[in-house]
Structures are given as C-alpha cells and as structure tokens.
Design an enzyme around this catalytic site. Structure first.
Site, PDB file in Angstrom:
ATOM      1  N   SER A  54      35.868  32.387  43.806  1.00  0.00           N
ATOM      2  CA  SER A  54      35.792  33.013  42.399  1.00  0.00           C
ATOM      3  C   SER A  54      36.602  32.232  41.456  1.00  0.00           C
ATOM      4  CB  SER A  54      36.001  34.410  42.473  1.00  0.00           C
ATOM      5  OG  SER A  54      35.726  35.178  41.273  1.00  0.00           O
ATOM      6  N   ASP A  58      28.991  47.276  34.999  1.00  0.00           N
ATOM      7  CA  ASP A  58      29.495  45.824  35.383  1.00  0.00           C
ATOM      8  C   ASP A  58      28.493  45.247  36.151  1.00  0.00           C
ATOM      9  OD1 ASP A  58      31.821  46.640  34.079  1.00  0.00           O
ATOM     10  OD2 ASP A  58      33.020  46.313  35.884  1.00  0.00           O
TER      11      ASP A  58
HETATM   12  N1  LIG Z   1      36.276  37.170  45.258  1.00  0.00           N
HETATM   13  C1  LIG Z   1      36.571  38.209  46.026  1.00  0.00           C
HETATM   14  N2  LIG Z   1      36.620  38.347  47.307  1.00  0.00           N
HETATM   15  C2  LIG Z   1      37.256  39.398  47.881  1.00  0.00           C
HETATM   16  N3  LIG Z   1      37.233  40.759  47.394  1.00  0.00           N
HETATM   17  C3  LIG Z   1      36.899  40.791  45.985  1.00  0.00           C
HETATM   18  C4  LIG Z   1      36.585  39.489  45.289  1.00  0.00           C
HETATM   19  N4  LIG Z   1      36.271  39.903  43.934  1.00  0.00           N
HETATM   20  C5  LIG Z   1      36.424  41.004  44.041  1.00  0.00           C
HETATM   21  N5  LIG Z   1      36.855  41.719  45.152  1.00  0.00           N
HETATM   22  C6  LIG Z   1      37.251  43.199  45.725  1.00  0.00           C
HETATM   23  O1  LIG Z   1      37.177  43.939  44.106  1.00  0.00           O
HETATM   24  C7  LIG Z   1      38.743  44.240  43.923  1.00  0.00           C
HETATM   25  C8  LIG Z   1      38.866  44.160  42.532  1.00  0.00           C
HETATM   26  O2  LIG Z   1      38.203  44.989  41.658  1.00  0.00           O
HETATM   27  P1  LIG Z   1      38.645  46.097  40.550  1.00  0.00           P
HETATM   28  O3  LIG Z   1      39.935  46.682  41.019  1.00  0.00           O
HETATM   29  O4  LIG Z   1      37.260  46.833  40.366  1.00  0.00           O
HETATM   30  O5  LIG Z   1      38.796  45.004  39.630  1.00  0.00           O
HETATM   31  P2  LIG Z   1      38.023  43.952  38.665  1.00  0.00           P
HETATM   32  O6  LIG Z   1      36.430  44.415  39.101  1.00  0.00           O
HETATM   33  O7  LIG Z   1      38.169  44.285  37.184  1.00  0.00           O
HETATM   34  O8  LIG Z   1      38.252  42.772  39.166  1.00  0.00           O
HETATM   35  C9  LIG Z   1      39.566  43.376  44.815  1.00  0.00           C
HETATM   36  O9  LIG Z   1      40.706  44.148  45.227  1.00  0.00           O
HETATM   37  C10 LIG Z   1      38.570  43.149  46.159  1.00  0.00           C
HETATM   38  O10 LIG Z   1      38.830  44.318  46.976  1.00  0.00           O
HETATM   39  C1  LIG Z   2      36.739  51.467  33.747  1.00  0.00           C
HETATM   40  C2  LIG Z   2      35.203  50.945  34.022  1.00  0.00           C
HETATM   41  O1  LIG Z   2      34.436  51.509  32.619  1.00  0.00           O
HETATM   42  C3  LIG Z   2      35.072  49.569  33.931  1.00  0.00           C
HETATM   43  C4  LIG Z   2      35.960  48.882  35.065  1.00  0.00           C
HETATM   44  O2  LIG Z   2      35.872  47.512  34.973  1.00  0.00           O
HETATM   45  P1  LIG Z   2      36.916  46.491  35.892  1.00  0.00           P
HETATM   46  O3  LIG Z   2      36.549  46.747  37.322  1.00  0.00           O
HETATM   47  O4  LIG Z   2      38.172  46.926  35.675  1.00  0.00           O
HETATM   48  O5  LIG Z   2      36.456  45.096  35.593  1.00  0.00           O
HETATM   49  C5  LIG Z   2      34.632  51.631  35.332  1.00  0.00           C
HETATM   50  C6  LIG Z   2      33.146  51.613  35.400  1.00  0.00           C
HETATM   51  O6  LIG Z   2      32.458  51.565  34.355  1.00  0.00           O
HETATM   52  O7  LIG Z   2      32.679  51.633  36.415  1.00  0.00           O
HETATM   53 MG   LIG Z   3      35.559  46.184  39.107  1.00  0.00          MG
END
Ligand SMILES: Nc1ncnc2c1ncn2[C@@H]1O[C@H](COP(=O)(O)OP(=O)(O)O)[C@@H](O)[C@H]1O
Ligand SMILES: C[C@@](O)(CCOP(=O)(O)O)CC(=O)O
Ligand SMILES: [Mg+2]
Length: 387
Positions: A136, A204
C-alpha cells in the site's frame, strides 16, 4: 495465473462521522493505492496453504487449508453472489485463526484487516490454497481510507476468479469492471469494512470502488462532476488512532445528547450539500474561482468546528489548524480524526512560495505534508504480464 487489483484511498471533503448517522458527505478518490495480488498454486507446487503477505510490513501469515475448513466449514458460509455480514460465530472462528498467527503486539492493529481478509477470501473463494500479496502507498489508520482500499482491492481480485464477473484475460494493462460488477464488488468490500470499522457508512468503500468525486447519503451514491480544480495539502499528524473506536465514541455522544447531536448532524448535512453545489456549479457562472474557494474555506472551517463538537479533533489537528490559519489557509480533519490527516485548501492563486513555507513549518512540528491527485479512477484490475 495471477490477478492484481489496485484500489485508491480517499479524502472526505465534508461530512465524516455525520455520514454514519445519515447526513450527506462529499468524498474524492486520491492517487495513492492499495495493491492486492492473488495467485493460485499449480498442482506441481504441492501447496495446501492460504498465505497472506503484507509486503511493506514484512509480515506473512499462513494457514493450512484443512485448519480453515475445520474452523469455518460447519458454519453457514455465504454464496459469493450474495454479500453477507460475518456472523458472531464466524467472527469467533476467524479471531482464533488470526490469534494463532501471533501478530507482534506493536502491529496488533492489523488483526482487523487480517480478519476482513479471511472473511472475504473464504466467502468468495471458499477453501482453496492461494497466495495473496498486499502492498500500500497509503498510511494505515490515518484517515485516508486504507481499510476501504484494502477491502475493495481484495474484493476485486477475489471476484476476478469467479463466474460472477466477465474479464478479458487477454487484455494487457489496467481494466475497469462493468457497473453491475462494481455494485457486487462494493457490497463485498462493505462487508470487509464492517469488520474493520464496526459501523461504517459505506462512503469509503464506495468512493474507492467508483473513484472520482461522490456525494453519499444513507448508502446512496451520487456521482459528482467537479467543475472546480481543487488542490489540497494533506498533513499527516502521524498520531495513530482507530476509526472503529472514534466512530463508536461519536455514537455514544449521540446517545447521551440526541437532540443536540441531531442539530450537529443536520448542520453537517447542509454544509455537504452546499459544498457539492459549489463544486459542481458551472464555470463562468456569477461566482469567480476565488469566490468559490472562499466559500469552500468557510464551509471547511464550519465542518471542522462541528467535528470538534463531536469529540473527534485532537491537539495535533489543532496545531495544524493554527499553523495554516497564520497564512489565512483553511483546514479540516479528514476521515475519522483523533490524529491522522488534515486537509488544507490551496487556492489556485496561492504562490508556491507560501505553500513551501507552510509545509516547512508543519514539517518542523514533526508532521508529514504531501499533495495528491484528486478524483482519479476507482478500483482497477491487471490481468496480463507485469505492471
Ligand atoms: N495494507 C493493509 N494491510 C493490512 N491491514 C490493513 C491494510 N490497510 C488497512 N488495513 C487495516 O485497516 C486498519 C486501518 O483502518 P482505519 O482505522 O479505518 O483507518 P484508515 O481507513 O483511515 O486507514 C488497519 O489497522 C488494518 O487493520
Ligand atoms: C468516520 C468515517 O466517516 C470515515 C472514516 O474514514 P477513515 O477510516 O478514517 O479513513 C466513518 C465511515 O463513514 O465509515
Ligand atoms: Mg478506514
């Protein structure tokens, strides 16, 4: 034979959190991707395991197929054509499969992503040995939608090897799915996102699936046609946080103060609608680009204030806001907040010199600044040769 998918991350221009409670939100894809490759072994490989390699994290997980079967086959597994939520019993079995991999404590945040992988894999491909490789360009857990990009890219490669989609395996280069295929893919990705976010709105995974810029409300998507070239500075505060916990925190506040929070969510709804009207208004109408940008800046400030009242800002975010305000630039958090990334609108007439000064000042606070292309394609797959 192998297939690779790439799914973009996103920025939310307005409406995060409130969108979980039925308000309108506006989001755009960005040109940073999560890549997933799926490869099935040949009989000569004599390999009967399912492997998940998280390349940039230097981690590999591996399960004998027999073990996965033993854990899940007595449960009611869904059909790949019918996206289904992971039941509590299936989640328990998956949690045990993840636990036995002994993920290092410092990387335990990955457990939800690995669980989402196991659910999507077994639901769509059943109990077949394979190797799945993930890389990623997105910072994980920073508000840029890495969880959705992972779920979307996984759904894309898993469906590629099913009879539910029609893929030209002779095509060279990146390919897009047809609209009805994207609908199925997006539904599966939503099920993955549920495992990671707890209670996702679906914005998302939807913007990662379809790309470009979208307006989203209560599960419904309106594709937008932007008439305004938007440039955003993205500042990653590098403060780690977890979307699931932040979303749950807002829901608890809404339960404690239902009336007040309803007004907050309604105000966000109005902000998102106004924002999307400005972005889509025809070029050459009665407002100049600068006037439109000024309106957007004010809406961003208002949205940030409401996010603060939901309890999802953070001192690091406030530092970014104060710093950019010194240069008369408006900012708001993007994604779940609590740290993570902040957006700053860079007006078209702003000099590059000022942008450099602001970026230097933010980076001297320990933050990371970058710009990204906004509004590109959604998920794509690559079937032939190297990419
Ligand atoms: N490339 C990846 N490999 C493994 N897990 C991932 C990866 N990308 C995302 N994740 C999972 O998604 C989580 C992050 O999601 P979230 O808390 O919603 O934040 P965001 O979506 O903003 O990055 C990580 O902690 C992991 O569990
Ligand atoms: C806070 C929220 O509106 C967006 C979350 O985005 P992210 O996982 O922080 O990239 C949650 C959702 O819409 O599922
Ligand atoms: Mg997320």
């Amino acid at each position: 034979m192998e297939v690779k998918a790439r799914a973009p991350g996103k920025i939310i221009l307005s409406g995060e959190h409130a969108v979980v409670h039925g308000s309108t939100a506006v989001a755009a894809s960005i040109n940073l991707y999560t890549y997933v490759t799926l490869r099935f072994p040949t009989p000569a490989d004599n390999d009967d395991t399912l492997k998940l390699q998280l390349k940039d994290l230097h981690l590999e997980f591996s399960w004998p197929i027999g073990k996965i079967k033993a854990a899940l086959s007595q449960l009611d597994l869904p059909n790949s054509s019918t996206p289904t939520s992971c039941s509590i019993e299936a989640m328990k079995s998956i949690a045990a499969l993840v636990e036995e991999q002994n993920i290092p404590e410092a990387k335990i945040f990955l457990a939800s992503g690995v669980s989402a992988f196991l659910w999507l894999y077994t639901s769509i491909q059943g109990f077949k040995p394979a190797t799945v490789i993930v890389t990623s360009e997105l910072p994980l857990g920073s508000g840029l939608g890495s969880s959705a990009a992972l779920s979307v890219a996984l759904a894309a490669v898993l469906l590629a090897f099913s009879d539910l989609v029609n893929i030209d395996f002779n095509h060279q280069g990146w390919l897009m799915y047809a609209d009805e295929e994207l609908e199925l893919l997006n539904k599966w990705a939503f099920e993955g996102e549920k495992i990671i976010h707890g209670r996702p709105s679906g914005i998302d995974n939807t913007v990662s699936t379809y790309g470009n810029m979208i307006q989203f409300r209560s599960g419904n998507l309106i594709r937008m046609k932007s008439n305004l070239p938007l440039k955003m500075l993205i500042t990653n505060t590098k403060v780690g946080r977890n979307t699931k916990a932040l979303v749950a925190g807002v829901s608890e506040r809404a339960l404690r103060h239902p009336d007040a929070m309803n007004f907050v969510f309604n105000a966000v709804d109005s902000i998102s609608k106004e924002l999307s009207a400005i972005i889509q208004s025809p070029i050459g109408d009665d407002l100049s680009v600068t006037q439109k940008e000024e309106k957007i800046e004010e809406l961003m400030e208002m949205n940030q204030g409401l996010l603060q009242s939901m309890g999802v800002s953070h001192s690091s975010i406030e530092t970014v806001l104060r710093t950019t305000l010194k240069y008369k630039l408006a900012s708001k958090l993007t994604g779940a907040g609590g740290g993570g990334c902040v957006l700053t609108l860079l007006p078209n007439l702003l000099s590059g010199k000022v942008v450099d000064i602001v970026m230097n000042e933010l980076e001297s606070c320990g933050f990371q600044c970058f710009t990204a292309g906004i509004g590109g394609n959604g998920v794509e797959i690559y079937v032939g040769g190297s990419s």
